[in-house]
Design a protein around this motif. Structure first.
Motif, PDB file in Angstrom:
ATOM      1  N   PRO A 163       0.789  -1.238   0.000  1.00 38.87           N
ATOM      2  CA  PRO A 163       0.000   0.000   0.000  1.00 38.87           C
ATOM      3  C   PRO A 163       0.819   1.284   0.000  1.00 38.87           C
ATOM      4  N   PHE A 164       2.146   1.177   0.004  1.00 40.87           N
ATOM      5  CA  PHE A 164       3.019   2.347   0.053  1.00 40.87           C
ATOM      6  C   PHE A 164       3.424   2.787  -1.361  1.00 40.87           C
ATOM      7  N   ILE A 165       3.827   4.045  -1.482  1.00 40.02           N
ATOM      8  CA  ILE A 165       4.401   4.488  -2.745  1.00 40.02           C
ATOM      9  C   ILE A 165       5.763   3.806  -2.917  1.00 40.02           C
ATOM     10  N   ASP A 166       6.229   3.743  -4.159  1.00 43.59           N
ATOM     11  CA  ASP A 166       7.423   2.939  -4.440  1.00 43.59           C
ATOM     12  C   ASP A 166       8.695   3.455  -3.791  1.00 43.59           C
ATOM     13  N   LEU A 167       8.699   4.684  -3.293  1.00 44.72           N
ATOM     14  CA  LEU A 167       9.881   5.208  -2.604  1.00 44.72           C
ATOM     15  C   LEU A 167      10.209   4.409  -1.342  1.00 44.72           C
ATOM     16  N   TYR A 168       9.237   3.673  -0.825  1.00 44.19           N
ATOM     17  CA  TYR A 168       9.465   2.909   0.400  1.00 44.19           C
ATOM     18  C   TYR A 168       9.963   1.493   0.131  1.00 44.19           C
ATOM     19  N   MET A 169      10.065   1.094  -1.134  1.00 46.29           N
ATOM     20  CA  MET A 169      10.526  -0.252  -1.428  1.00 46.29           C
ATOM     21  C   MET A 169      11.978  -0.441  -0.987  1.00 46.29           C
ATOM     22  N   GLY A 170      12.836   0.520  -1.265  1.00 43.47           N
ATOM     23  CA  GLY A 170      14.246   0.421  -0.864  1.00 43.47           C
ATOM     24  C   GLY A 170      14.411   0.265   0.634  1.00 43.47           C
ATOM     25  N   PRO A 171      13.793   1.138   1.453  1.00 44.36           N
ATOM     26  CA  PRO A 171      13.896   0.952   2.903  1.00 44.36           C
ATOM     27  C   PRO A 171      13.360  -0.391   3.381  1.00 44.36           C
ATOM     28  N   MET A 172      12.301  -0.894   2.739  1.00 45.05           N
ATOM     29  CA  MET A 172      11.789  -2.209   3.124  1.00 45.05           C
ATOM     30  C   MET A 172      12.830  -3.297   2.875  1.00 45.05           C
ATOM     31  N   VAL A 173      13.484  -3.238   1.717  1.00 47.69           N
ATOM     32  CA  VAL A 173      14.530  -4.216   1.410  1.00 47.69           C
ATOM     33  C   VAL A 173      15.653  -4.114   2.433  1.00 47.69           C
ATOM     34  N   ASP A 174      16.049  -2.891   2.770  1.00 51.08           N
ATOM     35  CA  ASP A 174      17.115  -2.713   3.768  1.00 51.08           C
ATOM     36  C   ASP A 174      16.720  -3.306   5.110  1.00 51.08           C
ATOM     37  N   PHE A 175      15.459  -3.135   5.514  1.00 51.25           N
ATOM     38  CA  PHE A 175      15.033  -3.683   6.799  1.00 51.25           C
ATOM     39  C   PHE A 175      15.035  -5.205   6.759  1.00 51.25           C
ATOM     40  N   LEU A 176      14.597  -5.786   5.658  1.00 45.74           N
ATOM     41  CA  LEU A 176      14.659  -7.242   5.526  1.00 45.74           C
ATOM     42  C   LEU A 176      16.096  -7.735   5.595  1.00 45.74           C
ATOM     43  N   MET A 177      17.008  -7.032   4.935  1.00 43.31           N
ATOM     44  CA  MET A 177      18.413  -7.418   4.975  1.00 43.31           C
ATOM     45  C   MET A 177      18.951  -7.329   6.403  1.00 43.31           C
ATOM     46  N   PHE A 178      18.581  -6.289   7.106  1.00 40.81           N
ATOM     47  CA  PHE A 178      18.999  -6.112   8.500  1.00 40.81           C
ATOM     48  C   PHE A 178      18.554  -7.296   9.345  1.00 40.81           C
ATOM     49  N   ARG A 179      17.274  -7.650   9.237  1.00 40.11           N
ATOM     50  CA  ARG A 179      16.762  -8.766  10.018  1.00 40.11           C
ATOM     51  C   ARG A 179      17.382 -10.098   9.585  1.00 40.11           C
ATOM     52  N   ALA A 180      17.496 -10.295   8.290  1.00 39.57           N
ATOM     53  CA  ALA A 180      18.038 -11.553   7.782  1.00 39.57           C
ATOM     54  C   ALA A 180      19.487 -11.752   8.208  1.00 39.57           C
ATOM     55  N   LEU A 181      20.291 -10.721   8.072  1.00 35.04           N
ATOM     56  CA  LEU A 181      21.708 -10.840   8.416  1.00 35.04           C
ATOM     57  C   LEU A 181      21.924 -10.962   9.917  1.00 35.04           C
ATOM     58  N   ASN A 182      20.970 -10.477  10.702  1.00 37.16           N
ATOM     59  CA  ASN A 182      21.074 -10.675  12.148  1.00 37.16           C
ATOM     60  C   ASN A 182      20.921 -12.141  12.530  1.00 37.16           C
ATOM     61  N   LYS A 183      20.393 -12.926  11.633  1.00 37.72           N
ATOM     62  CA  LYS A 183      20.313 -14.370  11.862  1.00 37.72           C
ATOM     63  C   LYS A 183      21.709 -14.971  11.949  1.00 37.72           C
ATOM     64  N   ASP A 184      22.673 -14.327  11.297  1.00 34.74           N
ATOM     65  CA  ASP A 184      24.070 -14.772  11.328  1.00 34.74           C
ATOM     66  C   ASP A 184      24.938 -13.748  12.058  1.00 34.74           C
TER      67      ASP A 184
END
Length: 221
Positions: A163-184
């Motif tokens: 539901p967000f404008i596309d400008l928020y796609m980059g920050p979403m990817v960064d947050f996923l990367m943050f959470r994913a990499l915290n797994k290691d």
């Protein structure tokens, strides 16, 4: 331009070099994508805003509906069409003592907000409970649900339009990367990358970081 849950999950999987979704299953990334949505509206309540009619409650104190994060701007009374203007609560307290117990009306003249309580606001005069106002409000994003079939297949997430404008796609990817990499997080290179992605997420949203060890904050699956 709209984007889908698949767009975010696919970008994160490529950056993680895990396009087969072995180390980071898609359903796990989906959970973190929902966390990203909540973090965005928490930090920027106007990131997802709509114009909505709010039904007034009796009295001066008003509670926003469930799923609403903030009152961004009031527009008008929907019945009479008269405008509503913001006012400083301390000024009203000084000029109209006891205004909370004043005569109740249907129309709202002034509205007041308190940053300490973003889920509520006050109106003057107190309302009868029959009033309605048109306002711009911030909303929580609905969670991306787990696909009922093939949750392990990227194409299953194509139907969920974010539901967000596309400008928020980059920050979403960064947050996923943050959470994913915290797994290691025990791997130094992963910890540094996680921190860098959180820094990018925070910078995009204008968050002032309070610590240099942000990669350990809110970690988990």
């Amino acid at each position: 331009m709209s984007f889908t849950a698949r767009d975010v999950l696919e970008r994160a999987s490529v950056m993680l070099t895990d396009t087969k979704h072995v180390r980071w299953p898609l359903d796990e990334l989906r959970i973190w994508l929902n966390d990203a949505q909540r973090q965005i509206v928490l930090q920027k309540p106007n990131a997802l805003e709509i114009t909505e009619t709010l039904a007034m409650q009796a009295g001066s104190y008003q509670q926003l509906p469930a799923g609403t994060t903030a009152l961004i701007r009031t527009i008008r009374n929907t019945v009479s069409g008269t405008k509503i203007t913001p006012i400083d609560r301390q000024l009203l307290d000084a000029t109209v003592p006891g205004w909370h117990e004043g005569t109740e009306t249907v129309d709202v003249v002034h509205v007041m907000q308190d940053q300490a309580d973003p889920s509520a606001f006050w109106v003057y005069p107190p309302n009868t409970g029959a009033g309605q106002i048109e306002a711009i409000v911030g909303k929580l994003a609905p969670d991306v649900p787990r696909p009922s079939t093939r949750p392990d297949v990227l194409a299953s997430y194509e139907i969920y339009v974010m539901p967000f404008i596309d400008l928020y796609m980059g920050p979403m990817v960064d947050f996923l990367m943050f959470r994913a990499l915290n797994k290691d997080i025990h791997i130094p290179a992963a910890a540094a990358r996680a921190q860098a992605h959180y820094q990018s997420f925070a910078t995009a949203l204008g968050i002032k970081l309070q610590t240099e060890t942000v990669a350990t904050v809110n970690s988990g699956g």
